[in-house]
Each structure stands twice: as C-alpha cells, then as structure tokens.
Motif scaffolding. Structure first.
Motif, short mmCIF file in Angstrom:
data_model
loop_
_atom_site.label_atom_id
_atom_site.label_comp_id
_atom_site.label_asym_id
_atom_site.label_seq_id
_atom_site.Cartn_x
_atom_site.Cartn_y
_atom_site.Cartn_z
N GLY A 175 0.80 -1.22 0.00
CA GLY A 175 0.00 0.00 0.00
C GLY A 175 0.83 1.27 0.00
N TYR A 176 1.95 1.28 0.70
CA TYR A 176 2.75 2.50 0.81
C TYR A 176 3.38 2.89 -0.53
N PHE A 177 3.89 1.89 -1.25
CA PHE A 177 4.44 2.14 -2.58
C PHE A 177 3.37 2.76 -3.48
N SER A 178 2.17 2.20 -3.44
CA SER A 178 1.08 2.68 -4.28
C SER A 178 0.67 4.10 -3.92
N VAL A 179 0.60 4.39 -2.63
CA VAL A 179 0.26 5.75 -2.19
C VAL A 179 1.27 6.76 -2.73
N ALA A 180 2.55 6.43 -2.61
CA ALA A 180 3.60 7.36 -3.06
C ALA A 180 3.54 7.59 -4.56
N THR A 181 3.35 6.53 -5.34
CA THR A 181 3.32 6.71 -6.79
C THR A 181 2.07 7.46 -7.23
N LEU A 182 0.97 7.33 -6.50
CA LEU A 182 -0.22 8.14 -6.78
C LEU A 182 0.05 9.61 -6.51
N TRP A 183 0.76 9.88 -5.43
CA TRP A 183 1.15 11.27 -5.14
C TRP A 183 2.04 11.83 -6.26
N MET A 184 3.00 11.02 -6.72
CA MET A 184 3.92 11.47 -7.75
C MET A 184 3.19 11.72 -9.07
N LYS A 185 2.23 10.88 -9.37
CA LYS A 185 1.44 11.08 -10.59
C LYS A 185 0.68 12.40 -10.53
N ARG A 186 0.20 12.74 -9.36
CA ARG A 186 -0.61 13.96 -9.20
C ARG A 186 0.24 15.22 -9.24
N ARG A 187 1.49 15.13 -8.76
CA ARG A 187 2.36 16.32 -8.72
C ARG A 187 3.05 16.49 -10.08
N LYS A 188 2.39 17.15 -11.01
CA LYS A 188 2.89 17.30 -12.38
C LYS A 188 4.23 18.03 -12.43
#
Length: 284
Positions: A175-188
């Motif tokens: 879950g933590y890996f997924s949360v971080a990559t979702l954040w990175m996707k959002r931060r253009k």
C-alpha cells in the motif's frame, strides 16, 4: 479554556475534531518561533469517552505538519504530568527537552516539558498508517482514498516531496508504494529533466516485480517518456539491463496507462525495443 485558547493562538493554528456537531477534541499551535527552531503546541485535548481510538495521535501529527509548514524544526510540549499523558507523548516519539522555555515553565511549573523533532516523512508515514487502520482491507479503494486524503498535507517543495515519496517507495508494506506513486502522478511539476536520475535510482533500487514496475511506469516514467525526447536513450539502456524488471520498464514506459494521459510515441522506436526484447528469457 476557550478564552485561553483564543488568547494563545492569535498567531497560530487550531485543529478541531467533531462527531457530527459534537466537539470531541482540539489542538492548537502558537506559531511564534523561539530558540530559532521551536513552536509551542499549547493544547491537545480529547474528550474522555473518545480516548484510545487514535484520535489524539492523528491530531498530534496534523498539528506537527502545521508547525513544519510554519517554519519550525521542533515542536515544544508543556504536558500535564499525569502518567497516561506523558506515555502518550513518548509514544509519538517526543522526548524530554533540554531547552526549557522559562515563560512556559512559569505558567505551568509542574508540567513535564518535551519536544518533538519535525520530519515530513516520519509524520506522513505515521498518518498513513493510522489512515489504513480505518479500512478492513488495504485494497485499491483504500489506497486511493488514503492517497487523496493526505495529499494536501505534503510539502510544497518538490525536493522534500520526492524525499517523502522515497521513504514510502522503499517501504515493503503493501500500500505505501502505491500511495507514493499516486502522489507522484498527481504532482505534475516533478516531471522535469533534473529529476530523471533520481527516478532512475528508484527504478533500479526499489522497483521489483510486475506490480511495482508497472505502477512506477504508469504513474512516473510514462509522463517522463511522453514529455522528453531524451528519455529514449534511457529506454535503450534499460532494455539491455541485467535486471529483468528494468528491462520490462523499457517497454511499459511506452504504454498508454490511463484515459487521462495521451502518450503518443514514435512507432519505429517502440517496435525496435519490442523486436529487441521479443526473445527475452523473461516474459514481459
């Protein structure tokens, strides 16, 4: 208490927690800096019947983030000397302070004075852990909700933001890996040429297995590949790696990953890598 709270937070932050219309807890931070690095958490209170449910810890971490955003390096805590109260603060990672604020000491001479060193990664990690506990399963739905809830608390500075994401990405808990990559996707704004070396380090160091590779490609490397022509040189290099997961990334980085992303890539370049890897001993 309300008059004291108003008086001590004319320059500061108050966070309140409600159960519908019932105020069940609050915390406050005075944002006047002292000793060049401290801000005082003036109050933290939870109604007795709501204690033991993690609400106090969540409020503590939220007010800690406010202290960080306001420029503090440490949070100062003048705590009631009751055993349960001191144990609560020690469990948050707070320690006895060696720098006593005399003014605060004179206000409450019997209090125990502690401090909490502020660190974005640690605080957000603890908050994420608390958020996951609210769900019966850490599945895709829970991950998306947690990532969305906490995104607004992330640092505005991109370097610090990526540091926080790395702390999560290298975590082996699901879950933590997924949360971080979702954040990175959002931060253009992190999709820049200057960050490719760091992202490549993440690829080689933390991304193992199809799930991690694909998430990292879809959310981070795909936008990089679509934005910068120089990325093809990286794809060529990755296709020749001894690491099968890195070889996979050279292909997946060219795949359209969502309806919200239009990845238009040169066909000849794509087919060259497909031909190069079609007899790979690992199925991609």
């Amino acid at each position: 208490i309300s008059n004291k709270l108003k008086a001590t937070t004319t320059k500061g932050v108050v966070i309140a927690i409600y159960n519908q219309n019932e105020l069940i807890g609050f915390t406050s931070l005075n944002t006047d800096l002292f000793f060049n690095e401290y801000m005082n958490m003036s109050y933290l209170h939870i109604k007795k019947e709501y204690r033991g449910k993690g609400i106090g810890k969540k409020m503590f971490h939220l007010i800690s983030l406010e202290a960080l955003k306001s420029g503090a390096k440490k949070m100062y805590i003048s705590a009631n000397p009751a055993y349960e109260t001191i144990q609560f603060y020690l469990k948050t990672g707070s320690v006895l302070t060696k720098k006593i604020n005399k003014e605060l000491h004179d206000l409450e001479p019997v209090d125990i004075h502690l401090e909490y060193t502020l660190n974005y990664s640690e605080i957000l990690y603890r908050l994420t852990n608390q958020e996951f506990k609210e769900f019966p399963l850490v599945n895709a739905s829970a991950i998306n909700k947690v990532a969305s809830r906490l995104y607004r608390y992330l640092p505005k500075d991109n370097k610090t933001f990526i540091d926080v994401c790395e702390c999560f990405i290298k975590e082996r808990k699901y879950g933590y890996f997924s949360v971080a990559t979702l954040w990175m996707k959002r931060r253009k704004s992190i999709i820049t040429e200057s960050n490719i070396e760091r992202f490549e380090t993440f690829l080689y160091t933390y991304c193992d297995g199809w799930a991690r590779i694909d998430q990292f490609c879809y959310r981070v490397l795909n936008p990089m590949t679509n934005t910068f022509p120089f990325m093809y040189e990286y794809l060529l290099k990755w296709s020749k790696s001894d690491n099968k997961d890195v070889r996979r990334a050279s292909l997946v980085s060219m795949i359209i990953s969502s309806q919200g992303q239009s990845l238009l890539y040169d066909y000849d370049k794509m087919i060259y890598l497909v031909e190069y890897l079609k007899h790979d001993t690992d199925f991609h």
